[in-house]
Write a protein that holds these residues in place. Sequence first.
Motif, PDB file in Angstrom:
ATOM      1  N   GLY A  26       0.778  -1.240   0.000  1.00  0.00           N
ATOM      2  CA  GLY A  26       0.000   0.000   0.000  1.00  0.00           C
ATOM      3  C   GLY A  26       0.801   1.276   0.000  1.00  0.00           C
ATOM      4  N   GLU A  29      -0.908   4.168  -2.041  1.00  0.00           N
ATOM      5  CA  GLU A  29      -2.044   4.749  -1.325  1.00  0.00           C
ATOM      6  C   GLU A  29      -1.560   5.610  -0.161  1.00  0.00           C
ATOM      7  OE1 GLU A  29      -5.844   5.577  -1.573  1.00  0.00           O
ATOM      8  OE2 GLU A  29      -4.985   3.946  -2.771  1.00  0.00           O
ATOM      9  N   LYS A 107      -1.896 -12.281   1.283  1.00  0.00           N
ATOM     10  CA  LYS A 107      -2.513 -11.059   0.758  1.00  0.00           C
ATOM     11  C   LYS A 107      -1.640 -10.442  -0.329  1.00  0.00           C
ATOM     12  CE  LYS A 107      -6.117 -10.947   3.484  1.00  0.00           C
ATOM     13  NZ  LYS A 107      -7.512 -11.034   2.970  1.00  0.00           N
ATOM     14  N   ARG A 111      -2.650  -9.810  -4.213  1.00  0.00           N
ATOM     15  CA  ARG A 111      -2.625  -8.474  -4.806  1.00  0.00           C
ATOM     16  C   ARG A 111      -1.785  -8.440  -6.071  1.00  0.00           C
ATOM     17  NH1 ARG A 111      -1.810  -5.125   0.918  1.00  0.00           N
ATOM     18  NH2 ARG A 111      -3.875  -5.653   1.774  1.00  0.00           N
ATOM     19  N   THR A 152      -1.485  -3.845   6.545  1.00  0.00           N
ATOM     20  CA  THR A 152      -2.607  -3.513   5.655  1.00  0.00           C
ATOM     21  C   THR A 152      -3.371  -4.734   5.172  1.00  0.00           C
ATOM     22  OG1 THR A 152      -1.285  -3.595   3.612  1.00  0.00           O
ATOM     23  CG2 THR A 152      -1.258  -1.523   4.852  1.00  0.00           C
ATOM     24  N   GLU A 154      -5.876  -6.398   6.163  1.00  0.00           N
ATOM     25  CA  GLU A 154      -7.338  -6.315   6.178  1.00  0.00           C
ATOM     26  C   GLU A 154      -7.840  -4.887   5.994  1.00  0.00           C
ATOM     27  OE1 GLU A 154      -8.908  -9.072   6.136  1.00  0.00           O
ATOM     28  OE2 GLU A 154      -7.119 -10.285   6.550  1.00  0.00           O
ATOM     29  N   LEU A 155      -6.968  -3.982   5.556  1.00  0.00           N
ATOM     30  CA  LEU A 155      -7.356  -2.580   5.414  1.00  0.00           C
ATOM     31  C   LEU A 155      -7.777  -2.256   3.984  1.00  0.00           C
ATOM     32  CD1 LEU A 155      -4.632  -0.628   7.455  1.00  0.00           C
ATOM     33  CD2 LEU A 155      -6.887  -1.414   8.213  1.00  0.00           C
ATOM     34  N   LEU A 156      -8.876  -1.564   3.851  1.00  0.00           N
ATOM     35  CA  LEU A 156      -9.242  -0.975   2.570  1.00  0.00           C
ATOM     36  C   LEU A 156      -8.396   0.276   2.349  1.00  0.00           C
ATOM     37  CD1 LEU A 156     -13.142  -1.220   2.861  1.00  0.00           C
ATOM     38  CD2 LEU A 156     -11.621  -2.701   1.524  1.00  0.00           C
ATOM     39  N   PRO A 157      -8.240   0.724   1.093  1.00  0.00           N
ATOM     40  CA  PRO A 157      -7.440   1.932   0.849  1.00  0.00           C
ATOM     41  C   PRO A 157      -7.870   3.120   1.706  1.00  0.00           C
ATOM     42  CG  PRO A 157      -7.916   0.834  -1.226  1.00  0.00           C
ATOM     43  CD  PRO A 157      -8.685   0.099  -0.174  1.00  0.00           C
ATOM     44  N   MET A 158      -9.173   3.338   1.845  1.00  0.00           N
ATOM     45  CA  MET A 158      -9.658   4.447   2.664  1.00  0.00           C
ATOM     46  C   MET A 158      -9.238   4.284   4.123  1.00  0.00           C
ATOM     47  SD  MET A 158     -13.588   5.693   3.332  1.00  0.00           S
ATOM     48  CE  MET A 158     -13.892   4.300   4.433  1.00  0.00           C
ATOM     49  N   GLN A 159      -9.233   3.047   4.622  1.00  0.00           N
ATOM     50  CA  GLN A 159      -8.849   2.798   6.006  1.00  0.00           C
ATOM     51  C   GLN A 159      -7.366   3.054   6.225  1.00  0.00           C
ATOM     52  OE1 GLN A 159     -10.423  -1.242   6.032  1.00  0.00           O
ATOM     53  NE2 GLN A 159     -12.035  -0.634   7.478  1.00  0.00           N
ATOM     54  N   GLU A 253     -14.838  10.462   6.434  1.00  0.00           N
ATOM     55  CA  GLU A 253     -14.657   9.782   5.155  1.00  0.00           C
ATOM     56  C   GLU A 253     -13.327  10.115   4.497  1.00  0.00           C
ATOM     57  OE1 GLU A 253     -16.555   7.474   3.452  1.00  0.00           O
ATOM     58  OE2 GLU A 253     -17.501   7.330   5.420  1.00  0.00           O
TER      59      GLU A 253
END
Length: 316
Positions: A26, A29, A107, A111, A152, A154-159, A253
């Motif tokens: 990530g 990001e 993961k 990816r 990362t 289990e993290l979404l990009p926003m998280q 957000e």
Amino acid sequence: MNPDVEALKGDNANDLVIVTGMSGAGRTEAMHAFEDLGYFCIDNLPASLIPTLLETARGACEKARKLAVVCDARNKDFFADLQGELEKLSAAGAAYRVVFLDAGDDKLVARYKASRRRHPLCEEGMTIAQGIASERALLFSLRNMAHDVIDTSELLPMQLRTKIRELFAGVDEREGLAVTVYSFGFKHGAPLDADIVMDVRFLPNPYYDPALRALTGLDAPVRDFVMYRDETVEFVKRWRELLDVVMPGYVKEGKQQLAIAVGCTGGQHRSVALAESTGDYLKTRGYRVSVTHRDLALAESVRSALDEETSRGRAE
């Protein structure tokens, strides 16, 4: 001692962030998040250039003071120097912060398969899993010296962006949201870039008062006419209640820019006064706010033309 290293003494550690870690964890990001926080970001930089980059950026522009630099295994010939360069910075008393991004091997494999990109440490005949294992061994000691390790898996990009804001944005995340409040006139066209549009044409219009027609919402007589009406007092109360609901949501957000447009007929009286009021209120709530008036110059040019025509008529 290297003068560039010497110049880093006494700085806040957050002024220089070294982003590293596993490929696919990530980093891209993360750099987007740092850019949103106002950092000057450099990707895939040779470690030996970090002190020089920092000094050059500061000399060019004070606002470029905070730097986020990605150093990773893609740059194989120079990456081995990273730990040594960081040790030099520490020995010189320089402040920096290392962020290591990690994720589980399963993961990372998934990816890379999804992106169809080649792992940077995969030599001819190697599998993705073997390349990941090689990279993890290379980064072992660097991970141990990192100030922040972010998993990362289990993290979404926003998280991930939220996590970085929590670490680097300071105490109040509201400061990371740049708010622009502007007035406009519907007769000059509806706004195209606003996230929130408030139409205040339902309020009494000062234009119909001859004494106020030539003035604007920045003038006290017009401002008082607009703001002290019973209709406006009730509207402002409800408008602020709405802002108190939606603004924290935008912050949560991860929104970095927000445009609020307040419109009346011509963009001269009601919208101007209420845009100013809205901006002042949001500032008291801790937001970074700028207020502008999109169509006020058009109204002023019309007023100047009318004044000139009136003066010419009197002269004749």
